[in-house]
Write a protein that holds these residues in place. Structure first.
Motif, PDB file in Angstrom:
ATOM      1  N   GLY A   1       0.827  -1.191   0.000  1.00  6.21           N
ATOM      2  CA  GLY A   1       0.000   0.000   0.000  1.00  6.21           C
ATOM      3  C   GLY A   1       0.862   1.241   0.000  1.00  6.21           C
ATOM      4  O   GLY A   1       1.822   1.334  -0.749  1.00  6.21           O
ATOM      5  N   PHE A   2       0.530   2.189   0.873  1.00  9.34           N
ATOM      6  CA  PHE A   2       1.266   3.446   0.913  1.00  9.34           C
ATOM      7  C   PHE A   2       2.384   3.440   1.941  1.00  9.34           C
ATOM      8  O   PHE A   2       3.084   4.418   2.117  1.00  9.34           O
ATOM      9  CB  PHE A   2       0.306   4.586   1.262  1.00  9.34           C
ATOM     10  CG  PHE A   2      -0.612   4.950   0.141  1.00  9.34           C
ATOM     11  CD1 PHE A   2      -0.275   4.665  -1.175  1.00  9.34           C
ATOM     12  CD2 PHE A   2      -1.809   5.608   0.400  1.00  9.34           C
ATOM     13  CE1 PHE A   2      -1.114   5.016  -2.215  1.00  9.34           C
ATOM     14  CE2 PHE A   2      -2.651   5.960  -0.633  1.00  9.34           C
ATOM     15  CZ  PHE A   2      -2.308   5.666  -1.940  1.00  9.34           C
ATOM     16  N   VAL A   3       2.537   2.357   2.654  1.00  9.32           N
ATOM     17  CA  VAL A   3       3.449   2.364   3.785  1.00  9.32           C
ATOM     18  C   VAL A   3       4.897   2.388   3.325  1.00  9.32           C
ATOM     19  O   VAL A   3       5.277   1.685   2.399  1.00  9.32           O
ATOM     20  CB  VAL A   3       3.221   1.134   4.679  1.00  9.32           C
ATOM     21  CG1 VAL A   3       4.191   1.133   5.838  1.00  9.32           C
ATOM     22  CG2 VAL A   3       1.805   1.113   5.176  1.00  9.32           C
ATOM     23  N   GLU A   4       5.673   3.210   3.974  1.00  9.39           N
ATOM     24  CA  GLU A   4       7.095   3.294   3.682  1.00  9.39           C
ATOM     25  C   GLU A   4       7.848   2.774   4.896  1.00  9.39           C
ATOM     26  O   GLU A   4       7.805   3.355   5.965  1.00  9.39           O
ATOM     27  CB  GLU A   4       7.438   4.758   3.383  1.00  9.39           C
ATOM     28  CG  GLU A   4       8.879   5.105   3.561  1.00  9.39           C
ATOM     29  CD  GLU A   4       9.581   5.326   2.238  1.00  9.39           C
ATOM     30  OE1 GLU A   4       9.028   6.056   1.392  1.00  9.39           O
ATOM     31  OE2 GLU A   4      10.676   4.789   2.066  1.00  9.39           O
ATOM     32  N   LEU A   5       8.522   1.625   4.722  1.00  5.51           N
ATOM     33  CA  LEU A   5       9.112   0.982   5.889  1.00  5.51           C
ATOM     34  C   LEU A   5      10.515   1.458   6.233  1.00  5.51           C
ATOM     35  O   LEU A   5      10.993   1.235   7.334  1.00  5.51           O
ATOM     36  CB  LEU A   5       9.138  -0.543   5.680  1.00  5.51           C
ATOM     37  CG  LEU A   5       7.790  -1.240   5.837  1.00  5.51           C
ATOM     38  CD1 LEU A   5       7.907  -2.710   5.487  1.00  5.51           C
ATOM     39  CD2 LEU A   5       7.246  -1.077   7.237  1.00  5.51           C
ATOM     40  N   GLY A   6      11.185   2.117   5.296  1.00  5.25           N
ATOM     41  CA  GLY A   6      12.569   2.516   5.547  1.00  5.25           C
ATOM     42  C   GLY A   6      12.695   3.702   6.481  1.00  5.25           C
ATOM     43  O   GLY A   6      11.715   4.126   7.101  1.00  5.25           O
TER      44      GLY A   6
END
Lengths: 283, 260
Positions: A15-20
């Motif tokens: 989705g839109f999640v940015e994990l970094g």
């Protein structure tokens, strides 16, 4: 690398999640921003947080001014009034109350939707807890700055540069006190309410420290108490702030506060982490 | 390099039929109280599962394990193919949750709340703002963006909370009795809205409830009782000739309540 790209690109991926780290930093900013916003909305909390140290400064310090003689101890270069001596201790007291309060709510409110939704954020627990503590520290620093301004009107005027150099000290001491509160309230059930924290943590820590009287005075009355004060991490928080407010570094205090922060933070992450820690076993 | 090709083929296969949620032989106990006993269930991508159970059946414990509030001690839980214990970050990134209590801050405005929750998932600010506008419109709260949450009605709060849970485009939405405390009208609205939104976005849904009128005959249903899955299947099949309520009562009244 390809896989990461593919994950990002795929509509059905994360989705839109940015994990970094860019995402983490946005999360940190959001957490701090919300805490400050909430604090700004709660005017009573702000006032009561400010009244406490001001009562000490205006009434207690005035009363004790004549009773307590102070010798010249670093960082002071001349004899100082008692009000001047207690000011850094009262800054630390603001942080002590604020840190305990916000840590306690992290434990007490952990079943609420707000806290649960905070914990399902996809970032590592230590990062989330650290951000939350940092947000609490930001709020406590706002209180300290306002307190220092009022103290300045009252005639307590450390060097102008001191107002800048005290900030990093306040961040560190705030983190230490916050993670200590988080550790204590998640590890010890009796400390889950504020009365318990008050009696068993805040008061002993505050009084058995160099916040209200220099330690050599303590030594004169009891060497045991003196030793207790020297083992109390809060003493070093106070001294770190005291020296920083006068543009100096107390290296012992810095080392102790830093070490205690690392230690308590590690313990707090452990105690709070339901998979290993103590909360999950309790029910 | 033949083996790597084979591995890749297997991996592609896995991705193709990975479930939105897989709970694989999960047990959990608090001290001597067994809250979940060998629970297995799975939800396909974009599908709806009603998890039925009376209070204390283990629904909340199961959700706590999926959301990693507690660690699952035995068995495995995978969200969109990611093990929540071994790969918690991508697993949680794909998860949206509506908790029993509203997760919004009452003192702040809807806009501020959504900005905060977008930040919690690392959304850049411009994207967060745009998505918040779209979601708020979809839940029918256009014009309420700058209202403080405490000024909204119960149903409106829940709808704003739905927008909050879907903000980061999850693949799986967990709903822990989201309509408890709402009046009948709001309950129906929230139910319809969630089904519509989930359908449109292709999000799989696990809806924990004890209110049987929220279940439609075509829904997948799993009945949880005393920590065990007693029945699972399509609601209409479980109900059979009787009503779902009868079937549910029959299944959940057969064993006496344990002393707690």
């Amino acid at each position: 690398m390809n896989r990461r790209k593919a994950e990002k690109g795929a509509g059905s991926g994360a989705g839109f999640v940015e994990l970094g780290w860019p995402g983490r930093l946005r999360a940190l900013r959001g957490i701090v921003w919300r805490e400050v916003l909430r604090f700004a909305r709660q005017r009573e909390r702000f006032l009561s947080a400010l009244v406490r140290p001001l009562v000490w400064l205006f009434i207690f310090a005035a009363g004790f001014r004549s009773v307590l003689g102070l010798s010249i101890t670093p960082p002071y270069e001349t004899y100082v009034l008692y009000e001047v001596y207690v000011t850094p201790g009262l800054c630390a007291m603001i942080q002590l109350f604020s840190g305990m309060q916000s840590s306690l709510s992290m434990v007490y409110d952990r079943e609420t939707g707000a806290m649960r939704s905070f914990l399902v954020s996809p970032y590592p627990r230590w990062f989330l807890l650290g951000s939350k503590l940092l947000a609490g520290v930001a709020v406590s620093i706002v209180q300290v700055v306002v307190f220092l301004f009022i103290a300045w009107l009252w005639g307590i005027d450390p060097p102008v540069m001191g107002y800048l150099t005290v900030l990093p000290a306040l961040v560190l001491t705030g983190m230490m006190l916050g993670s200590m509160g988080l550790f204590l309230s998640s590890a010890i059930r009796q400390l889950e309410n504020f009365a318990g924290i008050m009696n068993f943590v805040i008061f002993p820590m505050f009084f058995a420290s160099s916040a209200l009287y220099p330690l050599w005075r303590m030594q004169e009355s009891s060497t045991l108490l003196y030793d207790i004060c020297r083992l109390n991490p809060f003493t070093y928080a106070v001294e770190l702030i005291r020296f920083a407010l006068y543009g100096q570094v107390n290296w012992t205090a810095l080392l102790v506060v830093f070490g205690a922060t690392v230690l308590f933070f590690g313990a707090a992450v452990y105690a709070y982490d339901p998979s290993k820690g103590l909360i999950g076993r309790r029910r | 390099m033949a083996s790597s090709w084979a591995e890749r083929a297997i991996e592609i296969d896995k991705v193709a039929d990975k479930k939105a949620l897989e709970v694989d032989h999960v047990s959990h106990s608090f001290g001597r109280l067994v809250a979940l006993d060998d629970v297995s269930l799975s939800v396909d991508q974009g599908r709806f599962l009603a998890l039925l159970g009376v209070n204390g059946a283990g629904k909340t414990t199961l959700f706590s394990l999926i959301t990693r509030l507690y660690d699952n001690v035995t068995g495995a839980i995978r969200v969109d193919g990611y093990d929540v214990r071994r790969q918690p970050e991508p697993a949680l990134a794909r998860l949206g949750v509506l908790f029993q209590s509203i997760a919004l801050d009452r003192d702040l405005t809807v806009r501020q709340n959504l900005a905060y929750h977008a930040a919690l998932h690392g959304l850049p600010r411009s994207l967060a703002r745009k998505t918040a506008e779209i979601m708020i419109e979809q839940v029918g709260l256009t014009g309420k963006m700058d209202s403080r949450v405490s000024t909204l009605s119960g149903g409106q709060m829940r709808r704003a909370d739905i927008a909050r849970a879907l903000l980061h485009r999850p693949r799986l939405l967990l709903l822990d009795e989201p309509t408890v405390g709402l009046d009948v009208q709001s309950r129906l609205e929230v139910n319809a809205l969630l089904r519509e939104l989930a359908g449109r976005e292709g999000v799989a849904v696990v809806w924990a409830t004890h209110l049987l009128d929220e279940v439609q005959p075509g829904d997948q249903v799993a009945i949880l009782h005393h920590g065990r899955i007693r029945r699972s299947g399509v609601a209409a099949d479980i109900a059979g000739e009787a009503s779902l309520e009868d079937a549910f009562l029959k299944l959940t009244s057969s064993t006496p309540e344990p002393a707690t």
